[in-house]
Design a protein around this motif. Structure first.
Motif, PDB file in Angstrom:
ATOM      1  N   VAL A  13      15.926   8.744  21.462  1.00  0.00           N
ATOM      2  CA  VAL A  13      14.872   9.594  22.784  1.00  0.00           C
ATOM      3  C   VAL A  13      15.565  10.549  22.226  1.00  0.00           C
ATOM      4  O   VAL A  13      16.230  11.237  22.508  1.00  0.00           O
ATOM      5  N   PRO A  14      14.983  11.557  21.492  1.00  0.00           N
ATOM      6  CA  PRO A  14      15.048  13.016  21.311  1.00  0.00           C
ATOM      7  C   PRO A  14      14.606  13.949  23.101  1.00  0.00           C
ATOM      8  O   PRO A  14      13.169  13.231  22.592  1.00  0.00           O
ATOM      9  N   GLN A  15      15.184  14.844  23.266  1.00  0.00           N
ATOM     10  CA  GLN A  15      15.059  14.766  24.751  1.00  0.00           C
ATOM     11  C   GLN A  15      15.384  16.624  24.912  1.00  0.00           C
ATOM     12  O   GLN A  15      16.202  17.180  23.736  1.00  0.00           O
ATOM     13  N   ALA A  16      14.984  16.702  25.804  1.00  0.00           N
ATOM     14  CA  ALA A  16      14.641  18.823  25.900  1.00  0.00           C
ATOM     15  C   ALA A  16      14.348  18.857  27.442  1.00  0.00           C
ATOM     16  O   ALA A  16      13.459  18.891  28.172  1.00  0.00           O
ATOM     17  N   GLY A  17      15.617  17.646  28.322  1.00  0.00           N
ATOM     18  CA  GLY A  17      16.188  18.259  29.837  1.00  0.00           C
ATOM     19  C   GLY A  17      16.759  19.449  30.392  1.00  0.00           C
ATOM     20  O   GLY A  17      18.025  19.474  29.259  1.00  0.00           O
ATOM     21  N   ALA A  18      16.207  20.226  31.416  1.00  0.00           N
ATOM     22  CA  ALA A  18      16.466  20.565  31.350  1.00  0.00           C
ATOM     23  C   ALA A  18      17.402  21.115  32.539  1.00  0.00           C
ATOM     24  O   ALA A  18      17.122  19.578  33.480  1.00  0.00           O
ATOM     25  N   VAL A  19      18.605  21.050  33.438  1.00  0.00           N
ATOM     26  CA  VAL A  19      19.033  21.530  34.445  1.00  0.00           C
ATOM     27  C   VAL A  19      18.701  21.114  35.743  1.00  0.00           C
ATOM     28  O   VAL A  19      18.031  22.451  35.834  1.00  0.00           O
ATOM     29  N   GLY A  20      18.498  20.638  36.539  1.00  0.00           N
ATOM     30  CA  GLY A  20      18.112  20.616  37.894  1.00  0.00           C
ATOM     31  C   GLY A  20      16.358  19.958  37.692  1.00  0.00           C
ATOM     32  O   GLY A  20      15.403  19.654  38.638  1.00  0.00           O
ATOM     33  N   GLU A  21      16.479  19.703  36.529  1.00  0.00           N
ATOM     34  CA  GLU A  21      14.204  19.162  36.136  1.00  0.00           C
ATOM     35  C   GLU A  21      13.668  17.578  37.218  1.00  0.00           C
ATOM     36  O   GLU A  21      12.533  17.980  37.285  1.00  0.00           O
ATOM     37  N   TRP A  22      15.039  16.562  36.929  1.00  0.00           N
ATOM     38  CA  TRP A  22      15.171  15.859  37.795  1.00  0.00           C
ATOM     39  C   TRP A  22      16.153  15.420  38.493  1.00  0.00           C
ATOM     40  O   TRP A  22      17.265  16.216  38.500  1.00  0.00           O
ATOM     41  N   PRO A  23      15.875  14.638  39.458  1.00  0.00           N
ATOM     42  CA  PRO A  23      17.192  14.435  40.576  1.00  0.00           C
ATOM     43  C   PRO A  23      18.266  13.656  39.462  1.00  0.00           C
ATOM     44  O   PRO A  23      18.133  13.441  38.758  1.00  0.00           O
ATOM     45  N   ASP A  24      19.285  13.621  40.265  1.00  0.00           N
ATOM     46  CA  ASP A  24      20.354  13.700  39.516  1.00  0.00           C
ATOM     47  C   ASP A  24      20.705  12.209  39.081  1.00  0.00           C
ATOM     48  O   ASP A  24      20.079  11.402  40.189  1.00  0.00           O
ATOM     49  N   GLY A  25      20.392  11.976  38.330  1.00  0.00           N
ATOM     50  CA  GLY A  25      21.053  10.362  37.337  1.00  0.00           C
ATOM     51  C   GLY A  25      19.754   9.898  37.277  1.00  0.00           C
ATOM     52  O   GLY A  25      19.505   8.422  37.200  1.00  0.00           O
ATOM     53  N   LEU A  26      18.459  10.203  37.345  1.00  0.00           N
ATOM     54  CA  LEU A  26      17.220   9.491  36.974  1.00  0.00           C
ATOM     55  C   LEU A  26      17.041   9.267  34.932  1.00  0.00           C
ATOM     56  O   LEU A  26      16.519   7.911  35.308  1.00  0.00           O
ATOM     57  N   TYR A  27      17.225   9.948  35.005  1.00  0.00           N
ATOM     58  CA  TYR A  27      16.836  10.336  33.873  1.00  0.00           C
ATOM     59  C   TYR A  27      17.822   8.704  32.486  1.00  0.00           C
ATOM     60  O   TYR A  27      17.301   7.972  31.902  1.00  0.00           O
ATOM     61  N   GLU A  28      18.263   9.216  33.085  1.00  0.00           N
ATOM     62  CA  GLU A  28      20.123   8.306  32.793  1.00  0.00           C
ATOM     63  C   GLU A  28      19.649   6.560  33.071  1.00  0.00           C
ATOM     64  O   GLU A  28      19.580   5.793  32.993  1.00  0.00           O
ATOM     65  N   ALA A  29      19.242   6.377  35.152  1.00  0.00           N
ATOM     66  CA  ALA A  29      18.898   5.338  35.104  1.00  0.00           C
ATOM     67  C   ALA A  29      17.681   4.442  34.153  1.00  0.00           C
ATOM     68  O   ALA A  29      17.513   3.525  34.325  1.00  0.00           O
ATOM     69  N   GLU A  30      16.802   5.191  34.057  1.00  0.00           N
ATOM     70  CA  GLU A  30      15.308   5.229  33.590  1.00  0.00           C
ATOM     71  C   GLU A  30      15.830   4.580  32.254  1.00  0.00           C
ATOM     72  O   GLU A  30      15.354   3.475  31.876  1.00  0.00           O
ATOM     73  N   MET A  31      16.971   4.209  31.603  1.00  0.00           N
ATOM     74  CA  MET A  31      17.290   3.956  30.137  1.00  0.00           C
ATOM     75  C   MET A  31      17.876   3.010  30.360  1.00  0.00           C
ATOM     76  O   MET A  31      17.736   1.904  29.570  1.00  0.00           O
ATOM     77  N   GLN A  32      18.124   3.253  31.032  1.00  0.00           N
ATOM     78  CA  GLN A  32      19.457   2.064  31.739  1.00  0.00           C
ATOM     79  C   GLN A  32      18.458   0.776  31.798  1.00  0.00           C
ATOM     80  O   GLN A  32      18.446   0.047  31.414  1.00  0.00           O
ATOM     81  N   VAL A  33      17.258   1.190  33.050  1.00  0.00           N
ATOM     82  CA  VAL A  33      16.698  -0.154  32.838  1.00  0.00           C
ATOM     83  C   VAL A  33      15.710  -0.727  31.679  1.00  0.00           C
ATOM     84  O   VAL A  33      15.449  -1.703  31.587  1.00  0.00           O
TER      85      VAL A  33
ATOM     86  N   ASP B 189      26.977   5.923  11.384  1.00  0.00           N
ATOM     87  CA  ASP B 189      26.144   5.137  10.940  1.00  0.00           C
ATOM     88  C   ASP B 189      25.012   5.372  10.769  1.00  0.00           C
ATOM     89  O   ASP B 189      24.165   5.139  10.114  1.00  0.00           O
ATOM     90  N   LEU B 190      24.301   5.659  12.329  1.00  0.00           N
ATOM     91  CA  LEU B 190      23.459   6.408  12.638  1.00  0.00           C
ATOM     92  C   LEU B 190      23.838   7.651  13.404  1.00  0.00           C
ATOM     93  O   LEU B 190      24.843   7.935  14.194  1.00  0.00           O
ATOM     94  N   VAL B 191      23.197   8.788  12.687  1.00  0.00           N
ATOM     95  CA  VAL B 191      23.252  10.143  13.546  1.00  0.00           C
ATOM     96  C   VAL B 191      21.688  10.623  14.240  1.00  0.00           C
ATOM     97  O   VAL B 191      20.721  10.336  13.528  1.00  0.00           O
ATOM     98  N   ALA B 192      21.385  11.064  15.221  1.00  0.00           N
ATOM     99  CA  ALA B 192      20.398  11.355  16.034  1.00  0.00           C
ATOM    100  C   ALA B 192      20.439  12.769  16.192  1.00  0.00           C
ATOM    101  O   ALA B 192      21.571  12.706  16.962  1.00  0.00           O
ATOM    102  N   TYR B 193      19.285  13.487  16.705  1.00  0.00           N
ATOM    103  CA  TYR B 193      19.232  14.877  17.320  1.00  0.00           C
ATOM    104  C   TYR B 193      18.071  15.067  18.157  1.00  0.00           C
ATOM    105  O   TYR B 193      17.635  13.969  18.560  1.00  0.00           O
ATOM    106  N   ALA B 194      18.905  15.778  18.784  1.00  0.00           N
ATOM    107  CA  ALA B 194      17.537  16.364  20.056  1.00  0.00           C
ATOM    108  C   ALA B 194      16.612  16.716  19.576  1.00  0.00           C
ATOM    109  O   ALA B 194      16.075  16.891  18.804  1.00  0.00           O
ATOM    110  N   GLU B 195      15.542  16.701  20.529  1.00  0.00           N
ATOM    111  CA  GLU B 195      13.967  17.375  20.284  1.00  0.00           C
ATOM    112  C   GLU B 195      13.940  18.408  19.866  1.00  0.00           C
ATOM    113  O   GLU B 195      14.649  19.158  20.669  1.00  0.00           O
ATOM    114  N   LEU B 196      13.193  19.042  19.136  1.00  0.00           N
ATOM    115  CA  LEU B 196      13.071  20.240  18.328  1.00  0.00           C
ATOM    116  C   LEU B 196      14.545  21.147  18.353  1.00  0.00           C
ATOM    117  O   LEU B 196      14.358  22.365  18.465  1.00  0.00           O
ATOM    118  N   ALA B 197      15.464  20.156  17.433  1.00  0.00           N
ATOM    119  CA  ALA B 197      16.900  21.170  16.890  1.00  0.00           C
ATOM    120  C   ALA B 197      16.882  21.775  16.878  1.00  0.00           C
ATOM    121  O   ALA B 197      18.402  22.201  17.178  1.00  0.00           O
TER     122      ALA B 197
END
Length: 273
Positions: free
Chosen positions: A172-192, A34-42
């Protein structure tokens, strides 16, 4: 609602990027999205890996323009809502912008990234003017959709503001790189954010190795109880599908308790600082 997050790499071949993005839209529609979303600067390389130059800034495009018009036609043909993210030019200014297209192909509006970061390999202040569109929430066929572009998701004021404006889903369209933040932090932020505000969060991340960065993928969707309901792979090109029940939002802790018991008369002075 069935949400599709398109996790695909981008190269210097802009025509191919767009063609693959449209093909992914069709596959998502075929799968019942029903909804299709793309990443930042996709549909472009992630230009802010390098400081801005006139040649790179020349890639910004108007909204509406060729990319938006191609997706407007596809949305109308397939009856699906779409959230894009583009490098926008408006007069002399350029922005990081998410156009929102309804299932009939109507361009409902655009959300511009409000907060602009600047650090190694994310030289964004040379590319993007601070957004001036505020925090719109769009009434779509699929539901009430808000957008928090990449860096904006770090600001609780943005995530709460979208809730107060009636968002049922925050993309949330994002450009998140490998190792940019500690493991799981992006996910926890959106969970909260989902738990505190009683909506669904859907983060679509870039994927693939580029000039200076390798983007992680791992797009995901969180329900209003804060739990991750679907997650894409690390480093994979794929379409993540997630089914969410928007009628369940009313039973969330946030909508039954947290939002009802706010005391905004106490917050005005703090938030103005």
């Amino acid at each position: 609602m069935r949400i599709a997050l398109v996790q695909q790499p981008a190269t210097a071949d802009l025509a191919d990027n767009l063609a693959r993005g449209l093909a992914a839209f069709d596959r998502a529609a075929d799968a019942g999205a029903d909804l299709v979303a793309y990443a930042e600067l996709a549909f472009h390389p992630f230009y802010p890996q390098r400081h801005a130059t006139p040649d790179l800034l020349a890639h910004a495009e108007a909204i509406p323009g060729p990319t938006v018009e191609a997706f407007q036609a596809r949305c109308a043909d397939r009856g699906v809502v779409c959230i894009l993210n583009l490098f926008e030019r408006d007069g002399d200014a350029t922005y990081d912008t998410s156009p929102v297209i309804d299932a009939d192909g109507a361009l409902l509006g655009r959300s511009r990234m409000l907060h602009i970061t600047e650090y190694e390999a994310f030289h964004e202040q040379g590319y993007y003017a601070p957004g001036d569109t505020g925090l719109p929430v769009y009434d779509t066929v699929a539901g009430r959709i808000g957008v928090a572009i990449c860096y904006d998701r770090h600001y609780p004021e943005v995530m709460r503001g979208l809730a107060l404006a009636g968002a049922e889903v925050v993309v949330v369209p994002q450009a998140g790189a490998v190792g940019e933040w500690p493991d799981g932090l992006y996910e926890a932020e959106m969970q909260v954010a989902a738990f505190q505000n009683g909506y669904v969060t859907a983060l679509a991340n870039r994927v693939g190795q580029e000039e200076r960065l390798t983007f992680a993928g791992e797009s995901f969707v969180c329900g209003p109880d804060g739990r991750v309901v679907a997650r894409a792979g690390a480093g994979t090109e794929e379409i993540l599908l997630a089914d969410v029940d928007l009628t369940a939002l009313a039973d969330s802790h946030a909508r039954r308790l947290f939002l009802r018991h706010r005391r905004p008369e106490l917050y005005a002075d703090w938030l103005a600082r």
